[in-house]
Scaffold this motif. Structure first.
Motif, PDB file in Angstrom:
ATOM      1  N   MET A   1      45.875  39.661  24.013  1.00 43.92           N
ATOM      2  CA  MET A   1      44.489  39.631  24.522  1.00 43.92           C
ATOM      3  C   MET A   1      43.592  38.419  24.342  1.00 43.92           C
ATOM      4  O   MET A   1      43.463  38.053  23.185  1.00 43.92           O
ATOM      5  N   PRO A   2      42.744  37.775  25.251  1.00 42.72           N
ATOM      6  CA  PRO A   2      42.095  36.717  25.141  1.00 42.72           C
ATOM      7  C   PRO A   2      40.766  37.158  24.210  1.00 42.72           C
ATOM      8  O   PRO A   2      40.324  38.102  24.151  1.00 42.72           O
ATOM      9  N   ALA A   3      40.259  35.978  23.541  1.00 39.89           N
ATOM     10  CA  ALA A   3      39.166  36.509  22.578  1.00 39.89           C
ATOM     11  C   ALA A   3      37.930  36.820  23.738  1.00 39.89           C
ATOM     12  O   ALA A   3      37.780  36.268  25.041  1.00 39.89           O
ATOM     13  N   PRO A   4      37.108  37.597  23.153  1.00 40.28           N
ATOM     14  CA  PRO A   4      35.841  38.082  24.115  1.00 40.28           C
ATOM     15  C   PRO A   4      34.871  36.705  24.756  1.00 40.28           C
ATOM     16  O   PRO A   4      34.797  35.758  23.726  1.00 40.28           O
ATOM     17  N   LEU A   5      34.624  36.701  25.683  1.00 45.73           N
ATOM     18  CA  LEU A   5      33.714  35.835  26.323  1.00 45.73           C
ATOM     19  C   LEU A   5      32.219  36.237  26.244  1.00 45.73           C
ATOM     20  O   LEU A   5      31.832  37.344  26.558  1.00 45.73           O
ATOM     21  N   THR A   6      31.498  35.183  26.235  1.00 44.39           N
ATOM     22  CA  THR A   6      29.957  35.516  26.455  1.00 44.39           C
ATOM     23  C   THR A   6      29.581  35.674  27.938  1.00 44.39           C
ATOM     24  O   THR A   6      30.632  35.263  28.871  1.00 44.39           O
ATOM     25  N   ALA A   7      28.659  36.170  28.063  1.00 40.99           N
ATOM     26  CA  ALA A   7      28.322  36.557  29.624  1.00 40.99           C
ATOM     27  C   ALA A   7      28.017  35.237  30.368  1.00 40.99           C
ATOM     28  O   ALA A   7      28.737  34.988  31.698  1.00 40.99           O
ATOM     29  N   SER A   8      27.499  34.217  29.791  1.00 33.67           N
ATOM     30  CA  SER A   8      27.394  32.762  30.404  1.00 33.67           C
ATOM     31  C   SER A   8      28.482  32.284  30.582  1.00 33.67           C
ATOM     32  O   SER A   8      28.970  31.482  31.764  1.00 33.67           O
ATOM     33  N   GLU A   9      29.607  32.469  29.732  1.00 35.65           N
ATOM     34  CA  GLU A   9      30.887  31.757  29.668  1.00 35.65           C
ATOM     35  C   GLU A   9      31.594  32.438  30.886  1.00 35.65           C
ATOM     36  O   GLU A   9      32.465  31.562  31.604  1.00 35.65           O
ATOM     37  N   LYS A  10      31.538  33.522  31.139  1.00 37.60           N
ATOM     38  CA  LYS A  10      32.236  34.593  32.312  1.00 37.60           C
ATOM     39  C   LYS A  10      31.598  33.846  33.454  1.00 37.60           C
ATOM     40  O   LYS A  10      32.401  33.584  34.449  1.00 37.60           O
ATOM     41  N   ASP A  11      30.428  33.885  33.474  1.00 34.39           N
ATOM     42  CA  ASP A  11      29.631  33.487  34.549  1.00 34.39           C
ATOM     43  C   ASP A  11      30.116  32.094  35.169  1.00 34.39           C
ATOM     44  O   ASP A  11      30.282  31.698  36.298  1.00 34.39           O
ATOM     45  N   ARG A  12      30.347  31.056  34.066  1.00 36.67           N
ATOM     46  CA  ARG A  12      30.686  29.580  34.486  1.00 36.67           C
ATOM     47  C   ARG A  12      32.172  29.675  34.904  1.00 36.67           C
ATOM     48  O   ARG A  12      32.442  28.872  35.693  1.00 36.67           O
ATOM     49  N   ARG A  13      32.899  30.417  34.159  1.00 38.52           N
ATOM     50  CA  ARG A  13      34.371  30.566  34.710  1.00 38.52           C
ATOM     51  C   ARG A  13      34.514  31.075  36.007  1.00 38.52           C
ATOM     52  O   ARG A  13      35.348  30.518  36.861  1.00 38.52           O
ATOM     53  N   LEU A  14      33.744  32.106  36.330  1.00 44.69           N
ATOM     54  CA  LEU A  14      33.885  32.913  37.616  1.00 44.69           C
ATOM     55  C   LEU A  14      33.310  31.670  38.684  1.00 44.69           C
ATOM     56  O   LEU A  14      33.951  31.834  39.975  1.00 44.69           O
ATOM     57  N   ALA A  15      32.233  30.910  38.488  1.00 45.14           N
ATOM     58  CA  ALA A  15      31.714  30.031  39.445  1.00 45.14           C
ATOM     59  C   ALA A  15      32.804  28.826  39.777  1.00 45.14           C
ATOM     60  O   ALA A  15      32.812  28.329  40.705  1.00 45.14           O
ATOM     61  N   ARG A  16      33.602  28.635  38.688  1.00 45.36           N
ATOM     62  CA  ARG A  16      34.480  27.307  38.495  1.00 45.36           C
ATOM     63  C   ARG A  16      35.623  27.981  39.775  1.00 45.36           C
ATOM     64  O   ARG A  16      36.140  27.257  40.704  1.00 45.36           O
TER      65      ARG A  16
END
Length: 130
Positions: A1-16
């Motif tokens: 399982m991947p390491a937990p991401l912060t909300a801003s990191e999730k948003d950045r990845r989803l935007a990408r």
């Protein structure tokens, strides 16, 4: 399982992922129509090589979805979409039409967004009331 991401990191990845899906599947429009296409369709016109090139970004979207924590079932559906795009997109002429209308990357983005919307982890504040 991947390491937990912060909300801003999730948003950045989803935007990408959103940018990548738009560029691959719907960046351009055929004038006078509502038909949109992207680099997946353009590169698909190059026999063999075009579809091979677009497998990389499709795989990257699946890896990002895994890192975002989407369910295994969603990852399998994403893989099936990417495989269909690669296999059927490689068929001369018919594959070019398939690429124009199937839009595997947009489908995969929708799967990720739906999965994350239904299964967003509780924030610390929400856990207080759960």
């Amino acid at each position: 399982m991947p390491a937990p991401l912060t909300a801003s990191e999730k948003d950045r990845r989803l935007a990408r992922m959103q940018t990548l899906a738009r560029r691959l599947d719907s960046q351009f429009r055929i004038p006078g129509t509502r038909i949109r296409f992207g680099w997946d369709s353009v590169l698909g016109l190059v026999p063999g090589l075009g579809d091979l090139i677009t497998v990389g970004p499709a795989a990257l979207m699946i890896v990002e979805a895994y890192r975002l924590g989407v369910r295994k079932r969603t990852l399998i559906r994403m893989g099936a979409n990417a495989a269909a795009d690669f296999v059927l997109g490689g068929v001369p002429v018919i594959g070019d039409a398939f690429d124009l209308f199937f839009k595997a990357n947009r489908r995969n983005l929708a799967l990720v967004e739906a999965d994350l919307g239904r299964h967003a982890p509780l924030t610390a504040e929400e856990k207080k009331y759960a």
